[in-house]
Write a protein that holds these residues in place. Structure first.
Motif, PDB file in Angstrom:
ATOM      1  N   PRO A 189      -6.854   7.829  28.575  1.00 35.13           N
ATOM      2  CA  PRO A 189      -7.453   7.130  28.096  1.00 35.13           C
ATOM      3  C   PRO A 189      -8.729   7.027  28.243  1.00 35.13           C
ATOM      4  O   PRO A 189      -9.856   7.718  29.650  1.00 35.13           O
ATOM      5  CB  PRO A 189      -6.766   5.478  28.763  1.00 35.13           C
ATOM      6  N   CYS A 190      -9.607   6.069  27.554  1.00 36.40           N
ATOM      7  CA  CYS A 190     -11.035   6.809  27.163  1.00 36.40           C
ATOM      8  C   CYS A 190     -11.554   5.739  28.431  1.00 36.40           C
ATOM      9  O   CYS A 190     -13.011   6.157  29.335  1.00 36.40           O
ATOM     10  CB  CYS A 190     -11.835   6.212  26.179  1.00 36.40           C
ATOM     11  N   GLY A 191     -11.255   4.842  28.894  1.00 36.29           N
ATOM     12  CA  GLY A 191     -11.363   3.823  29.841  1.00 36.29           C
ATOM     13  C   GLY A 191     -12.249   2.711  29.329  1.00 36.29           C
ATOM     14  O   GLY A 191     -13.346   2.429  30.335  1.00 36.29           O
ATOM     15  N   ALA A 192     -13.199   3.209  27.951  1.00 39.75           N
ATOM     16  CA  ALA A 192     -14.017   2.022  27.956  1.00 39.75           C
ATOM     17  C   ALA A 192     -14.097   1.289  26.434  1.00 39.75           C
ATOM     18  O   ALA A 192     -14.915   0.718  26.280  1.00 39.75           O
ATOM     19  CB  ALA A 192     -15.164   2.640  27.261  1.00 39.75           C
ATOM     20  N   CYS A 193     -12.603   1.388  26.322  1.00 39.79           N
ATOM     21  CA  CYS A 193     -12.665   0.627  24.812  1.00 39.79           C
ATOM     22  C   CYS A 193     -11.874  -0.841  25.147  1.00 39.79           C
ATOM     23  O   CYS A 193     -11.694  -1.196  25.777  1.00 39.79           O
ATOM     24  CB  CYS A 193     -11.151   1.309  24.369  1.00 39.79           C
ATOM     25  N   ASP A 194     -11.910  -1.577  24.115  1.00 36.82           N
ATOM     26  CA  ASP A 194     -11.466  -2.479  24.745  1.00 36.82           C
ATOM     27  C   ASP A 194      -9.904  -2.821  25.272  1.00 36.82           C
ATOM     28  O   ASP A 194      -9.549  -4.212  26.009  1.00 36.82           O
ATOM     29  CB  ASP A 194     -10.941  -4.162  23.293  1.00 36.82           C
ATOM     30  N   PHE A 195      -9.094  -2.092  23.971  1.00 34.00           N
ATOM     31  CA  PHE A 195      -7.378  -2.042  25.012  1.00 34.00           C
ATOM     32  C   PHE A 195      -7.948  -1.510  26.638  1.00 34.00           C
ATOM     33  O   PHE A 195      -6.930  -2.361  27.416  1.00 34.00           O
ATOM     34  CB  PHE A 195      -6.867  -0.718  23.826  1.00 34.00           C
ATOM     35  N   CYS A 196      -8.550  -0.510  27.053  1.00 31.99           N
ATOM     36  CA  CYS A 196      -8.381   0.149  28.336  1.00 31.99           C
ATOM     37  C   CYS A 196      -9.077  -1.747  29.342  1.00 31.99           C
ATOM     38  O   CYS A 196      -8.444  -0.927  30.640  1.00 31.99           O
ATOM     39  CB  CYS A 196      -9.891   1.427  28.587  1.00 31.99           C
ATOM     40  N   LEU A 197     -10.266  -1.525  28.625  1.00 31.86           N
ATOM     41  CA  LEU A 197     -10.658  -2.716  29.251  1.00 31.86           C
ATOM     42  C   LEU A 197      -9.349  -4.265  29.636  1.00 31.86           C
ATOM     43  O   LEU A 197     -10.022  -4.455  30.586  1.00 31.86           O
ATOM     44  CB  LEU A 197     -11.784  -2.898  29.264  1.00 31.86           C
ATOM     45  N   LEU A 227      -2.737   1.373  24.528  1.00 30.49           N
ATOM     46  CA  LEU A 227      -2.498   1.793  23.345  1.00 30.49           C
ATOM     47  C   LEU A 227      -4.463   2.155  22.609  1.00 30.49           C
ATOM     48  O   LEU A 227      -4.442   1.965  21.986  1.00 30.49           O
ATOM     49  CB  LEU A 227      -2.943   0.585  22.667  1.00 30.49           C
ATOM     50  N   CYS A 228      -4.849   2.849  24.203  1.00 29.21           N
ATOM     51  CA  CYS A 228      -6.575   3.695  23.982  1.00 29.21           C
ATOM     52  C   CYS A 228      -6.441   3.894  22.698  1.00 29.21           C
ATOM     53  O   CYS A 228      -5.299   5.264  22.647  1.00 29.21           O
ATOM     54  CB  CYS A 228      -7.112   4.019  25.161  1.00 29.21           C
ATOM     55  N   PRO A 229      -7.020   4.156  21.586  1.00 27.97           N
ATOM     56  CA  PRO A 229      -6.749   4.936  20.576  1.00 27.97           C
ATOM     57  C   PRO A 229      -7.516   6.374  20.228  1.00 27.97           C
ATOM     58  O   PRO A 229      -7.656   7.297  19.979  1.00 27.97           O
ATOM     59  CB  PRO A 229      -7.413   4.522  19.664  1.00 27.97           C
TER      60      PRO A 229
HETATM   61 ZN    ZN Z   1      -9.635   3.770  25.351  1.00 22.86          ZN
END
Ligand code: ZN
Length: 345
Positions: free
Chosen positions: A94-102, A108-110
């Motif tokens: 996962p990106c680690g920075a989107c709203d889902f990750c945070l 759910l990270c897109p």
């Molecule tokens: Zn993410």
């Protein structure tokens, strides 16, 4: 390093075995000396360029997602405690920075990447991944067993434990028990939850193997109607949960097998994407139909714990050498296997 890569899309023959430069870990990453890599259906899509996996060549690409090995190097000194650890790799990054990750919903990270699809994969001696994507495995868990775990147990855990909240007194219908997700679902439903498991498969031999890993009843879908047999086995009530990783082929029959309040989980569509959903029964029987794609880091931590405690154990059909990757892909496409296909590296 030795690796298996593609220079063009095509059949198993496009898989090339040869030397590739060793990767080096960036800040926050670890470099894993891969000891085993397990095949998944995605690997064949990356190879053929199907299902959204078409890529631009001539850039060479190393395939492979699921793997296990030993941390050989780290990209940040704060991670040096990981060097020498035996680990299993979660191939979804996962990106680690989107709203889902945070927000803790990293499944759910897109903007996620997938090892071997959006970045260089694990059919190689070394692979680099974020340190948060490795989980320590116990000394008595073989690398080949660990490598065969993430992509089949993550969606199974997400579906049965987190979303469907399967209970010990409930009954689950597992479609196509011989594939990786099928065997994983039988084990999680039986060994972790203690539920009653009805599995479907296509031969007497596979039925015996499904019973061997925990299925209470097995339906041969080539010979009997799944929904009618489920009715017989459940005293007319139907099942509480369906695990579907194959898609359109069995949907109608499996959907008809749900009891009132039943939950229908989908994590794969290898047999087709489109079905007719009967909205009448959906609301009158208060059914739920939901999808899962892999799982969260928290799910992976739980799956690794179950692996280390010996409560789940992936079924391995056959082990190949890295050099035999093309042969392993041929076996996967023949669909004549029960469990996972693994490359030792
Ligand atoms: Zn993410």
């Amino acid at each position: 390093m030795r690796a298996v890569y593609i220079e063009s899309h095509g059949g198993p023959e496009v898989l090339q075995y040869g030397e590739r430069p060793e990767p080096s870990p960036k800040a926050g990453e670890v470099m894993v000396r891969v000891r085993a890599a397990a095949l998944n259906r995605l690997d064949t899509y990356v190879r053929t360029g199907r299902r959204g996996q078409r890529r631009n060549f001539p850039s060479l690409h190393i395939l492979g997602g699921d793997c296990a090995g030993v941390v050989a190097e780290v990209g940040s000194s704060s991670l040096s405690y990981l060097v020498g650890r035996r680990v299993v790799v979660n191939p979804r990054i996962p990106c680690g920075a989107c709203d889902f990750c945070l927000g803790g919903s990293d499944d759910l990270c897109p903007r996620f990447r997938f090892l071997g699809s959006n970045c260089e994969g694990s059919y190689a001696e070394y692979v680099c991944v974020p340190a948060t994507n490795v989980h320590a495995i116990a000394d008595n868990v073989p690398f080949q067993i660990a490598a065969a775990t993430p992509t089949v147990y993550l969606p199974t855990w997400n579906m049965l434990i987190r979303k469907a909240q399967l209970k010990p007194w409930e009954t689950v219908l597992v479609l196509s028990a011989s594939a990786g997700v099928g065997t994983a679902a039988i084990q999680v439903a039986k060994s972790v939850v203690g539920a009653t498991v009805i599995a479907t498969t296509s031969s007497a031999e596979k039925a015996t193997m499904a019973k061997g890993i925990g299925a209470d009843h097995v339906i041969d879908y080539t010979e009997e109607s799944v929904s009618e047999r489920v009715k017989e086995l459940t005293g007319g009530r139907g099942v509480d949960v369906v695990v579907d990783h194959v898609g359109a082929q069995f949907f109608d029959d499996a959907y008809d097998s749900l009891k009132r309040g039943g939950r229908y989980g989908i994590c794969g569509v290898t047999s087709g994407y489109v079905v007719n959903l009967q909205l009448g029964s959906l609301f009158t029987k208060q059914l739920q139909v939901f999808g899962v794609f892999m799982g969260s880091r928290a799910d992976m931590a739980k799956v690794t714990q179950m692996l280390n405690e010996g409560r789940i154990r992936p079924v391995i059909h056959q082990v190949f050498t890295l050099e035999q990757a093309a042969e392993a892909h041929r076996v996967m496409e023949e669909r004549s296997f029960f469990g996972k296909l693994v490359l030792k590296v």
